[in-house]
Every structure is written in C-alpha cells, then in structure tokens.
Write an enzyme that holds these catalytic residues in place. Structure first.
Site, PDB file in Angstrom:
ATOM      1  CD  GLU A 158      -4.568   4.537   2.840  1.00 56.85           C
ATOM      2  OE1 GLU A 158      -5.781   4.263   2.840  1.00 56.85           O
ATOM      3  OE2 GLU A 158      -3.886   4.593   3.897  1.00 56.85           O
ATOM      4  CD  GLU A 310      -6.828   0.124   1.849  1.00 58.95           C
ATOM      5  OE1 GLU A 310      -7.279   0.627   2.902  1.00 58.95           O
ATOM      6  OE2 GLU A 310      -5.605   0.076   1.602  1.00 58.95           O
TER       7      GLU A 310
END
Length: 660
Positions: A158, A310
């Site tokens: 991320e 995710e």
C-alpha cells in the site's frame, strides 16, 4: 519494463482461483504454525503471503539476517501444497533505521517528522532507505528465488507515503529539471507571474509546504505527480532485483481502492499482476456498487484477470463503528470480485492478531477459532471457489462502455480555491459508474488517451484537466462513430492547470454544440435546480446552444431558466449538472440503448447484479429479501450443482453462477 505481461496468475492455467491471505506467523509460537496449516487445508486455502511486515525480524540489527524461521515456513507451506506470495518487508522499516538514520523519516507539509512506531515511515527519496531496501530485497531473492513454494513476489505494501522534507525537496527539483529543462519553462508552467512567485534559481523551489494562504495549484499538481513517480521508483527498484533472480515469477504490489496518491494507469504497466485491497463498508447501502467500481477499474488497469490482495472476513478496525459482515455477505462480495474478473481472493489476514494496532481487525481465523462464524464462512467460500475455478479462472469480461478516469485530472480538479468544495471527483465518478451499474451495463475504465475505438459508448464524468492529446482522442472517437457523454467541468484546463479559453477547450465546445456563453453556477449544499424532466444537483452552468445542436433539455426557473442543462450534437452529449441518481441512470441508459449497448440481463429485481464472465452468468442478490430472477431456458448452477429452468431463486445475499 522488459518482462512481458501475460496470463500472470499461473493458477488460472490450472483452473484454480487463488484463495488465502496474509500470514504473519512471527506473531505466534512455532507449534501454532502446524495448526494453521491443518486449518488452511480444511478451508481450501492454496496461497499465503509471507513477510509483509517482517523487516525487524529478518534484519534485527543493521546488516544482520535471520532467515531460519522463514526457511521453516517456506518448507512447511510447500510440503502442504500451499503456495507463497513472498513479500519484501520494506513498507515498515525497523526502529533502528529511523534512530540511526533520521533522514529516512518523512516530513509532512508542516515539517513534522513521521516517527517509527507505526508503518510506512520512510521517505521515498531517501538514498539510505533505498539502499537498505535494496539489500534486504536482494538477499530475499537470492535465498528463496529457487524455492518451490514461491509463486509470486509482493513488493512493499500500500504505497501511500508523502514527504515534504529536505531530501524530497532536492529530489523534487531534479524531477522538475527533467520535466521542464529550464526555470523559464517551469515559471511558465506554474503561472508564477501570479502573486510574484517567479523563481530565479532552482534552490528556491520547494515542495508545497504550509503557506499563509493558498498554495500554487500547478506546484501542488506537480508535487502529486512527483510523489507518484518517486514511489514508483521504489517499487521498480525492488521489482527489478527480484526479476533478475526469478524472471519466471510474477510481481505485484497492492493498490488501495480508488486511491488518489498514485497514477494507477502508469503503475499498472509496471506490474505483472495488478492487485487491490478491497474494504467496502457493510453499513453502506451503496457498498456493492462502490466495490464494483473498484473491481472494474482494477480489471481495466490489469487488462484482464486481477487479484484481491486484501479484504476483511468480518469487521475492520479503522472506521468509527466496525461491525462484522452479516452472514453471507463475505461470500457474496467475494463472488462479486470473481464475477468482475478476479482470479485471486485473499484476505488480511489468516489468523487474527492478539496484539498491535489491528487486533480488532477480523481474519479468516478469528479470535473465536475454527468454530467461529468467520472461519466457517471462509470454508464455504473456499469450497465455492474450488467448484467454479475450472470454468472461471483466466476468462475475460466484455464491455461496450468505457468510463474515462485520469488521476492527473483528479489531482488538478480537487485543488484549493476551486468554485465548489462540494464537488469531489471520486463522488462524481462513482455517481456515473453507479448509474450504469444499476442499469446492468458492464463497463471498463480507460484513460482519455487510450484507444477507445472498441467501445460503443464512452462517458467522461468529470475530466477537469485534459491534455491536447486526450482532446484529439475524444474528437477522433466521435468522428469514428462512437457516442461520447461528458459531465460538467470536463476539458476546463490543460496539463499545467491553465484554464482553456472560454472555460472549455474550444474543440470540445464545438463538439458538444456549446455557444460562446459559459458561466459556472455551483449549487450550495442540499440545493437543486429544476430541469426539463429531472432535478439537477451539485452544479449548474449558464451556457448557450449553438445552431448545430441536435437536442437540449432545459433548466426550468431561476437564473438559468430556458438555458440548456443537457445538450447533444449528433453523438456527443454534455451534462452541465449532475442529475439526481434515478434521472442519471435513466438518461445514461437511454443514451446507451441508442448507441447499441444492451444490459447484461433485462428485468432484474432491485438489488440483483448480473455479470457475464467467460461463458458464465453470475447473479448476485445484494438484498436481504429472497428474490427470483426470470431467466429463459435451462441452466446449471455451478455453486449448487443443480439445474434451474426459467428462473433462479436467490436467498438473502444469495448467488448463482450459471452455465447455459
């Protein structure tokens, strides 16, 4: 990037959807690892991601390496048929790095240091950070590149760091030199004649830091571009290291959903696998369509199958109120991702942490253990994915409509000092995509400079910034027979955030049939404008229609009475307001039908989503009430193994995957 992009999810070739999640075994004693593997096999897990936040464990002191525990885990996974997505741990440097090398820590626009103790505490421009990141990546690739458990590389996590510090400032100046060449070109691009901002030397140029009043918007725009590029340099540096050791192993890094911080089009071209983290809010009634937007965008970035890196099995830990997903919703939303092109469905994380900032974030195996609802629902999903994987994995999705999206237009349009802070790019984009989603029209996303010739209809919800090449591309698309629908504030500025003559590129003004008059009338919160047949929200414009216009829908009453709210010239439409949701849906559906676009399925009950992938039809009931979907003919539901005729019954959060 020299590596070709192909069917990079290798499991698709074996007819298998990847299923699993982040595994953080360093948080647990070794005896727990064997219990985890047993339960993974029970749940149908075939992949885990290891090492995402393991830097301090792998390198407890500068230059030291502790790989023994990871050796054991790689062997354990392979022995039990579980593939490993091996991560570089560079998203969270060990505390010793910040202590010994404080220049590796980022600073915000106020000059405040972002200290260790959380994560993402690294300066993307720091030479020291990059050197340590390259070293740990090199050693991981050398040690595990030939391990049979390795199936994919996951770089960092991320990417979302901004840095306004001194080392970033020096890198920003280098970036600007490469972009503009001379100070004169920079001053012209930034419009520094305004407010006496002209630069006489490169050393005077800084990242946008706290100012007495508004920052220069062109400077801010370039800083967003620079930040995306610096983070991309960090990614490609690590990617190139692992690719040198393992040219046959695909590489990814996980995007956040519709994240403003990265030029996702450019990043996707540097990945073998495009992956995203997907966390819709179960309390949000618009969550299914929001998820569909991210899924369609990610599939379009990937130009094919993609990966959910995710998601949450239940609740998260970072909203104000974190409720678990109701029964059945985890399965439904996972199948929605598969329907829209995902060949991998993974979670954060496998086993729920007992300590740390995310101990209340759900997991596949929650605090309640294997008898808990989360694990039982994960088992059911694993079985579902095993049933459909052979016919779904690797297949594509056809779309006749493209939604145009550009991160640079987003960055420029959401600046300070704009006509209305109520206008938010992501919300407008979501409204347009959501209107098409509710009409069961499948959409791709595209950059405004992409080849659009394969689409019957292209929509541009709001592209405030358009390059000359993009404008030329849109004109060529319409000349070639395509139907273009654009929303307000499209084509207002050029690539330097310089307002186009008259407030819109003159070529677009001619394309849409807009005359000389063009005045912006943003609407206060909660207000609307009456239009011919609908209400407009958020925005309105005082425009006049040229003689060449084919059709108009006018404003009714108020200052804009009788002026066009919507106008069409041949196959080009312009909406100077945002119609309320039902009106936007009906208008776009009418235009789509005129362009020869058909919905996936007619007569869908409210709340039911229909998507075709490969030769299969996915039906997804996003409501709590049971419904029946009319469907002529006989089909086999791959999830239940039963035949259905003339209609499909879907229970609460029910799903069917139908083969004719």
């Amino acid at each position: 990037m020299d590596r070709p992009r192909g069917p990079v999810l290798a499991d698709a070739a074996r007819g298998r959807i990847l299923f699993g999640g982040d595994y953080n075994p360093e948080q647990w004693p070794e005896e727990t690892w064997h219990e985890d593997v047993r339960l993974m096999k029970e749940a149908g897990v075939n992949t885990v991601t290891l090492g995402v936040f393991s830097w301090a464990r792998l390198e407890p002191r500068p230059g030291e390496r502790e790989f023994g525990w990871l050796d054991t885990l790689m062997d354990l996974m392979h022995d039990n048929g579980v593939g490993v997505v091996l991560a570089t741990p560079t998203a969270s440097p060990p505390p010793w790095m910040g202590r010994l090398h404080p220049e590796t820590l980022p600073r915000d626009a106020d000059g405040h240091v972002e200290w260790w103790g959380g994560r993402q505490h690294f300066s993307h421009s720091s030479a020291v950070y990059r050197r340590y990141a390259a070293a740990i990546t090199e050693d991981l690739a050398a040690r595990y590149g030939s391990h049979p458990a390795l199936t994919m590389w996951h770089i960092n996590n991320e990417y979302c760091t901004f840095d306004h510090g001194d080392e970033a400032a020096a890198a920003f100046r280098r970036w600007l030199r490469d972009r503009y060449g001379t100070l004169d070109a920079l001053n012209t691009a930034w419009g520094t004649a305004f407010w006496s901002q002209g630069y006489d030397c490169w050393e005077g140029v800084l990242p946008p830091r706290r100012a007495h009043y508004l920052n220069n918007p062109s400077q801010v725009l370039d800083f967003r571009r620079f930040t995306s590029d610096m983070l991309l340099e960090c990614f490609t540096a690590e990617r190139d290291i692992v690719a040198r050791h393992t040219p046959h192993i695909p590489v990814t890094t996980n995007f956040m959903p519709l994240w403003t911080g990265q030029d996702g089009w450019r990043w996707a071209e540097e990945e073998d696998v495009v992956s995203v983290d997907l966390y819709p809010d179960s309390l949000d009634p618009l969550a299914p369509r929001s998820a569909a937007l991210v899924q369609d965008l990610t599939r379009s970035q990937a130009r094919g199958p993609w990966m959910v890196m995710e998601q949450a099995a239940g609740g998260v830990n970072w909203r104000g109120v974190n409720q678990p997903k109701p029964r059945g919703l985890n399965r439904l939303w996972s199948l929605q991702a598969v329907a829209r092109g995902a060949d991998a469905v993974c979670y954060f994380q496998w086993r729920q942490s007992r300590q740390g900032a995310e101990k209340f974030h759900s997991a596949m195996l929650g605090h309640a253990g294997p008898r808990g609802r989360a694990f039982q629902e994960v088992k059911r999903l694993g079985a579902d994915l095993a049933r459909i994987g052979g016919e779904v994995a690797g297949t594509g999705i056809g779309a006749d409509v493209a939604v145009l999206h550009d991160w640079h237009a987003w960055w420029a349009g959401d600046q300070q000092g704009r006509p209305s802070t109520e206008v938010e790019y992501g919300a407008v984009l979501s409204a347009w995509h959501g209107a098409l989603w509710e009409s069961a029209v499948t959409c791709d996303f595209a950059h405004p400079e992409h080849d659009l010739s394969g689409y019957r209809m292209v929509v541009a919800p709001q592209l405030y910034l358009l390059t000359d090449a993009a404008v030329d591309n849109l004109l060529a698309y319409v000349r070639g027979g395509g139907t273009l629908v654009a929303g307000f504030l499209t084509g207002t500025a050029d690539q330097d955030d310089r307002i186009r003559p008259g407030g819109m590129d003159p070529r677009l003004r001619e394309l849409f049939g807009i005359g000389v008059l063009h005045e912006w009338w943003p609407l206060p919160p909660g207000e609307h404008v009456d239009c011919e047949g609908f209400s407009g929200t958020l925005w309105s414009e005082e425009i006049d229609a040229a003689d060449t216009v084919s059709e108009t829908l006018a404003y009714r009453g108020g200052e804009l009475d009788g002026m066009p709210a919507v106008l069409r010239r041949d196959r080009a439409w312009y909406l100077s307001t945002l119609p309320e949701p039902r009106a936007l849906r009906d208008l776009l559906a009418r235009i789509a039908a005129g362009a020869g676009v058909r919905p996936v399925l007619d007569g869908l009950p409210p709340g039911v989503e229909a998507v075709r992938r490969g030769g299969l039809l996915f039906l997804l009931n996003h409501g709590r009430a049971p419904v029946t979907v009319p469907l002529p003919g006989r089909h086999l539901d791959l999830l239940s193994g039963t035949a259905v005729t003339d209609g499909v019954a879907l229970g609460r959060y029910g799903a069917a995957v139908l083969r004719p």
